[in-house]
Design an enzyme around this catalytic site. Structure first.
Site, short mmCIF file in Angstrom:
data_model
loop_
_atom_site.label_atom_id
_atom_site.label_comp_id
_atom_site.label_asym_id
_atom_site.label_seq_id
_atom_site.Cartn_x
_atom_site.Cartn_y
_atom_site.Cartn_z
N LYS A 30 0.82 -1.22 0.00
CA LYS A 30 0.00 0.00 0.00
C LYS A 30 0.86 1.27 0.00
O LYS A 30 0.52 2.24 -0.67
CB LYS A 30 -0.97 0.02 1.19
CG LYS A 30 -0.31 0.16 2.56
CD LYS A 30 -1.34 0.13 3.67
CE LYS A 30 -0.67 0.17 5.02
NZ LYS A 30 0.05 1.39 5.32
N ASP A 213 -3.73 7.28 4.38
CA ASP A 213 -3.21 5.95 4.70
C ASP A 213 -3.96 5.39 5.91
O ASP A 213 -4.47 6.15 6.73
CB ASP A 213 -1.71 6.09 5.02
CG ASP A 213 -1.02 4.75 5.15
OD1 ASP A 213 -1.57 3.74 4.68
OD2 ASP A 213 0.09 4.71 5.73
#
Length: 665
Positions: A30, A213
């Protein structure tokens, strides 16, 4: 640049037609997606770096992201790019807009112990449990955007009504001190944007694309801030994993993932399911476990890293034997495979489980690092120096004033402070401002008044200098003037005093370096100190030691070999969570533990434990029964009987010890 990404990662980087949710499974890259997308926005889409903000939850994650972007841009302009935590972004906004909320730009940021001190005064108790409960309830109210009057209206019982009254008194005190706590750094920007649309417009114009995030960890307030900044255009990429939502206890709301779909009907969802961390067996265990939770989005992790070793299950008689077994197996494995101590982690549900493993590691002279130890900033000597800095930045900060004026001792005692406090309270002034009132001189005799004025004039003088002179000059003069080194050696044994002085020197060196690198004065740095964890830089130094950590603190990390200990009913899942119907979050916590492992995973449990001095029987966790049983080996799992196993283990250890003895000669 995009050729090194897999197809879903590439799609996530290039998607710009509206709001995007990237469902990123554990170990699926990610951070790589976020950093590549920042570079793509700048290099391919013509965005200015100053119009992009990447928001995460820890300083460490923000720093790593900034470094990765720097390498990808290869010297091209990343100037003005915002890579920050939610709290730092809130602080940045509030610094510039404080006046709209009745604060001065030099407000103080209080840490957890400061706010506990204020609640201690309001509650008139030293009962830490009661103070912690009040802190937790107030924090949850703030994160849910409930001001004191609404908290009172929503109170379910008399206890909550009382807490709402305490909440109001707490907020009044913060306002009087021109101070904010951590939750205010998110709550107040949201309030600011609601009340002042023109200010919101200015910030929307500045931050035109957002990347968020660990989205599953956002609370109601943080999601509100994201929505305000993103506006109806929804120019954002949120990256998260509903299977790793383990922070409900501190206000995180996994429902925010569902809210995204409701608030942004055009939301695009891209799944990252290829795992680059773990073997097939470890991922199969994680997948079969988490399949027992109801799903908002279906996803299944897969890997090309080979089948891997079976997952080991170890049963122990009691916690002492559990620690012995784990450390013995760790030593054996390390010796056989020529690995490093840093390749191993021992993970547990609660901090109290660490002690016996620490003891066993020390017995075997194995180096270890304990995560979640005392923060550098929580040390008394560091808090003393920070009190002075806070006072230089904001003279209305009463907790900082009391600490600084009494450390080192300078003839200003309790009776002086009591008279000053009463006078200040009667006139709604800060202690510092009250000291300069004409009436104060009459309240105090000359013997009390002169040392007080000497201190206040000193603070005023150095505060003026601190706005324009370099950090290093101010810090050197401050330490010299207050005689802090002599104070330490007067108060402590020589060795303890030297250790504390070394810590102060380290802190001063760090703040001077920060001032020089960022071109900031002491005043400008002081507000951010509460948000910067000095241990970030220390963790970067690679130490060859076994890692001991709670499951919560281990999230986001990975280790070649993981020992997950205390996998029992009442511990994992935790008894309270079972009683409160929070079994799904406990399952996610177990999932996080499993997915920290790259190659080897061992789960251990005990048959009995001592609780409050009494032996109690223990049951293996239901989560062991929810794993793919064919991948498990150990007691009761496709292996020889325990006695044969024990004999084999003892023989193997004796052989290794003999070899080690040979080496040492």
């Amino acid at each position: 640049m995009l050729s090194k990404l897999n197809a879903p990662q590439r799609e996530a980087v290039k998607y710009l037609d509206g709001p995007l949710l990237v469902l990123a499974g554990a170990g699926s890259g990610k951070t790589r997606v976020i950093t590549h997308k920042i570079v793509y926005l700048i290099e391919t889409c013509g965005f200015s770096a100053g119009n992009i903000a990447a928001i995460t939850f820890t300083n460490k994650a923000a720093k790593e992201m900034q470094e990765r972007v720097g390498k990808l841009l290869q010297g091209k302009s990343a100037r003005g790019l915002t890579v920050t935590t939610f709290h730092s972004l809130g602080l940045h906004i509030l610094r510039q807009e404080a006046g709209h909320l009745g604060y001065k730009p030099r407000f103080s940021v209080l840490d957890s112990s400061d706010s506990a001190g204020i609640l201690n005064d309001i509650l008139k108790t030293t009962d830490k449990k009661e103070i912690r409960r009040a802190q937790s309830v107030i924090s949850n109210w703030k994160n849910a955007q409930l001001p004191p009057f609404l908290a009172a209206q929503h109170a379910k019982d008399e206890v909550e009504r009382q807490l709402a009254v305490i909440y109001q008194a707490y907020q009044d005190t913060l306002q009087a001190y021109q101070a904010m706590d951590f939750d205010d750094l998110i709550r107040l920007p949201v309030e600011l944007f609601e009340k002042h649309p023109e200010v919101l417009e200015k910030w929307r114009d500045k931050l035109r694309y957002l990347l968020i995030d660990e989205y599953q960890d956002t609370n109601t307030c943080q999601y509100q801030l994201v929505k305000q900044l993103a506006g109806s255009r929804g120019a954002f990429t949120a990256v998260g994993d509903d299977d790793q939502a383990i922070y409900a206890w501190r206000g995180a709301n996994v429902e925010n993932l569902k809210a995204l779909q409701d608030d942004y009907p055009r939301l695009q969802v891209i799944k990252l399911e290829q795992n680059y961390r773990s073997t097939v067996r470890i991922l199969r265990a994680a997948n079969t476990l988490i399949a027992n939770n109801p799903k908002l989005f279906e996803k299944k992790l897969w890997s090309e890293l080979g089948h891997g070793d079976p997952i080991q299950i170890m049963a122990a008689k009691d916690e002492e034997q559990e620690a012995e077994n784990v450390v013995m197996r760790l030593q054996t494995h390390k010796f056989q495979h020529r690995t490093r101590f840093a390749d191993y982690a021992i993970l547990y549900r609660g901090n109290h489980q660490a002690r016996i493993f620490e003891q066993q590691l020390r017995n075997e002279k194995i180096p270890y690092l304990l995560s979640g130890g005392q923060s550098f900033f929580d040390r008394t000597e560091i808090k003393d120096i920070i009190a002075y800095l806070r006072l230089l930045a904001n003279s209305d900060d009463d907790p900082a004033f009391i600490r600084a004026v009494t450390t080192p001792k300078r003839g200003i005692g309790t009776s002086t402070l009591e008279k000053l406090g009463n006078y200040a309270a009667g006139r709604h002034l800060s202690l510092f401002a009250a000291a300069f009132e004409a009436g104060m001189e009459h309240q105090l005799g000359a013997k009390q008044y002169h040392p007080l004025m000497e201190f206040c004039n000193f603070i005023n003088g150095i505060s003026l200098r601190a706005e324009r002179e370099p950090c290093a000059t101010i810090m050197a003069d401050l330490l010299d003037a207050i005689g802090y080194e002599s104070h330490l050696f007067d108060q402590e044994e020589a060795r303890a005093a030297q250790n504390k002085w070394n810590n102060v020197q380290e802190f001063i060196g760090w703040i001077n370096k920060k001032g020089e690198e960022d071109g900031k004065t002491v005043i400008e740095l002081t507000q951010t100190i509460a948000l910067i964890n000095i241990l970030d830089s220390r963790e970067d130094q690679e130490v060859d030691a076994v890692r001991l950590s709670t499951l919560h603190a281990a999230k986001g990390l990975e280790y070649p070999h993981v020992f997950l200990v205390g996998v029992e009913e009442g511990i994992l899942p935790h008894r309270e969570s079972v009683d409160n119907g929070q079994i799904e979050e406990e399952r996610r916590l177990m999932y996080v533990g499993i997915t920290r492992a790259q190659k080897g995973l061992t789960l251990s449990h005990c048959h009995k434990r001592k609780r409050a001095g009494e032996w109690q029987g223990c049951e293996p966790s239901r989560f062991i029964g929810e794993l793919h049983q064919e991948d498990l080996r150990g007691t009761g799992f496709g292996q020889a009987d325990p006695e044969a196993q024990k004999t084999e283990g003892t023989a193997r250890l004796a052989q290794i010890r003999a070899m080690l003895a040979g080496y040492s000669k």
